[in-house]
Write a protein that holds these residues in place. Structure first.
Motif, PDB file in Angstrom:
ATOM      1  N   UNK A 162       1.106  -1.557  -0.009  1.00 54.29           N
ATOM      2  CA  UNK A 162       0.089   0.117  -0.128  1.00 54.29           C
ATOM      3  C   UNK A 162       1.100   1.496   0.200  1.00 54.29           C
ATOM      4  N   UNK A 163       0.851   2.091  -0.741  1.00 50.39           N
ATOM      5  CA  UNK A 163       2.034   3.227  -0.880  1.00 50.39           C
ATOM      6  C   UNK A 163       0.602   4.856  -1.362  1.00 50.39           C
ATOM      7  N   UNK A 164       0.925   5.837  -0.905  1.00 46.82           N
ATOM      8  CA  UNK A 164       0.704   7.224  -1.416  1.00 46.82           C
ATOM      9  C   UNK A 164       1.950   7.637  -2.680  1.00 46.82           C
TER      10      UNK A 164
ATOM     11  N   UNK B 261      -0.052  -3.997  -6.064  1.00 51.46           N
ATOM     12  CA  UNK B 261       0.312  -2.674  -5.151  1.00 51.46           C
ATOM     13  C   UNK B 261      -1.221  -1.799  -5.751  1.00 51.46           C
ATOM     14  N   UNK B 262      -1.086  -1.175  -4.622  1.00 48.39           N
ATOM     15  CA  UNK B 262      -2.601  -0.361  -4.344  1.00 48.39           C
ATOM     16  C   UNK B 262      -1.663   1.488  -3.885  1.00 48.39           C
ATOM     17  N   UNK B 263      -1.988   1.924  -5.394  1.00 46.78           N
ATOM     18  CA  UNK B 263      -1.543   3.322  -4.917  1.00 46.78           C
ATOM     19  C   UNK B 263      -2.524   4.039  -4.977  1.00 46.78           C
ATOM     20  N   UNK B 264      -2.668   5.073  -3.440  1.00 45.56           N
ATOM     21  CA  UNK B 264      -3.617   5.797  -3.586  1.00 45.56           C
ATOM     22  C   UNK B 264      -3.696   7.428  -4.336  1.00 45.56           C
ATOM     23  N   UNK B 265      -5.104   7.975  -4.222  1.00 47.95           N
ATOM     24  CA  UNK B 265      -4.396   9.141  -4.534  1.00 47.95           C
ATOM     25  C   UNK B 265      -4.382  10.484  -3.968  1.00 47.95           C
ATOM     26  N   UNK B 266      -4.562   9.834  -2.233  1.00 52.09           N
ATOM     27  CA  UNK B 266      -4.300  10.486  -1.642  1.00 52.09           C
ATOM     28  C   UNK B 266      -4.989  12.267  -1.086  1.00 52.09           C
ATOM     29  N   UNK B 267      -5.079  12.515  -0.343  1.00 53.91           N
ATOM     30  CA  UNK B 267      -6.007  13.361   0.098  1.00 53.91           C
ATOM     31  C   UNK B 267      -5.724  14.998   0.072  1.00 53.91           C
TER      32      UNK B 267
END
Length: 304
Positions: free
Chosen positions: A234-236, A271-277
């Motif tokens: 899990x990443x950002x 792998x899942x990359x968040x678009x963040x906040x």
């Protein structure tokens, strides 16, 4: 890595479409909040072991773009997901210069202390948490102010460490990698080939049995080195490029970075990359609104 030059080009291209598009990118989309759901099926994760994870990335606390009130709303929305555990993927401090106030770490950490999950809340650091800490940059070692603030609020922070967690009699490992770009700004003043504090091999060496592994890593590019022993990363960090058009994030640059700009990618591990906040470099988002990521692993036992 988001490139300032390419982000400005992306914004310029959108501005050419009209003032309304630019206004939307600054005043509307960055203030939205959505939940993005994934249900990956890593081969290393038992299909009959259900686990729900809520991931929060790249808060970048500052007024007016990410106020304490907005962080409180994010906490409430995250808690409402009723996840088994919550993970914080780094970059808590401000990432833009166009701010009216830098929110002290003690304040945003106190709000994040409101996050609750049966298996706890777990955090790693991001590059901005290191870059913003001048004392750490000069000393060439942590912990950062953000690290200390989270731990003072009761949230453990992992730097090349792993913890064994158990749900319903089934165990898994949660591993947290040190930041891969921690001392990048200091390269101008020091002669060294290394600018991260990450130790992937040392982190995974702390896993002492064959239970599946979930890896937290702020920057996603480590995925090229992550072995198949890991079920999920899990990443950002990328923010999805902040400007994303037809699946393309022009501001995300670097070797092989396009594949790891945003979303779910299958490599040796999932792998899942968040678009963040929040926002970095400039307070604009188009095509990639702020998001909390919900990941559901396993399907649970079949009911006959």
């Amino acid at each position: 890595m988001i490139s300032r030059r390419h982000l400005i080009r992306s914004i310029g291209g959108l501005s050419a479409l009209g003032v309304s598009t630019a206004a939307y990118g600054v005043g509307v989309e960055p203030m939205r909040l959505r939940v993005t759901r994934y249900h990956p099926t890593p081969r290393q994760w038992p299909a009959d072991f259900p686990l729900k994870i809520a991931a929060v990335a790249d808060i970048h606390a500052c007024d007016p773009w990410m106020s304490l009130e907005r962080i409180e709303a994010i906490v409430d929305r995250t808690n409402a997901l009723n996840a088994d555990l919550i993970v914080l993927l780094g970059d808590y401090v401000a990432g833009v210069h166009q701010v009216t106030r830098i929110i002290p770490s003690s304040e945003w950490a106190r709000v994040l202390a409101g996050l609750k999950a049966p298996l706890g809340v777990h955090a790693v650091m991001g590059n901005h948490d290191y870059w913003d800490d001048r004392i750490v940059q000069r000393a060439w070692r942590g912990p950062t102010i953000a690290h200390r603030a989270l731990e003072a609020a009761g949230i453990p922070v992992y730097e090349n460490d792993a913890v064994r967690l158990t749900k319903g009699g089934r165990s898994f490992w949660l591993a947290g990698l040190g930041d891969q770009l921690a001392f990048a700004p200091a390269q101008r003043f020091r002669s060294t080939a290394r600018f991260g504090v990450d130790d992937l091999e040392g982190t995974l060496a702390k896993v002492t049995d064959d239970a599946p592994i979930i890896l937290l890593a702020h920057e996603p590019n480590i995925a090229w080195r992550v072995p198949a022993r890991v079920a999920l990363q899990l990443s950002g960090h990328t923010h999805g490029g902040q400007v994303r058009v037809l699946g393309w994030s022009p501001a995300v640059r670097g070797p092989n970075s396009g594949k790891l700009a945003y979303g779910h990618v299958r490599m040796k591990c999932d792998v899942i990359i968040s678009g963040g906040l929040g926002c970095s470099l400039m307070p604009i988002r188009v095509g990639v609104p702020p998001e909390i990521v919900e990941v559901t692993l396993g399907r649970g036992p079949l009911v006959v």
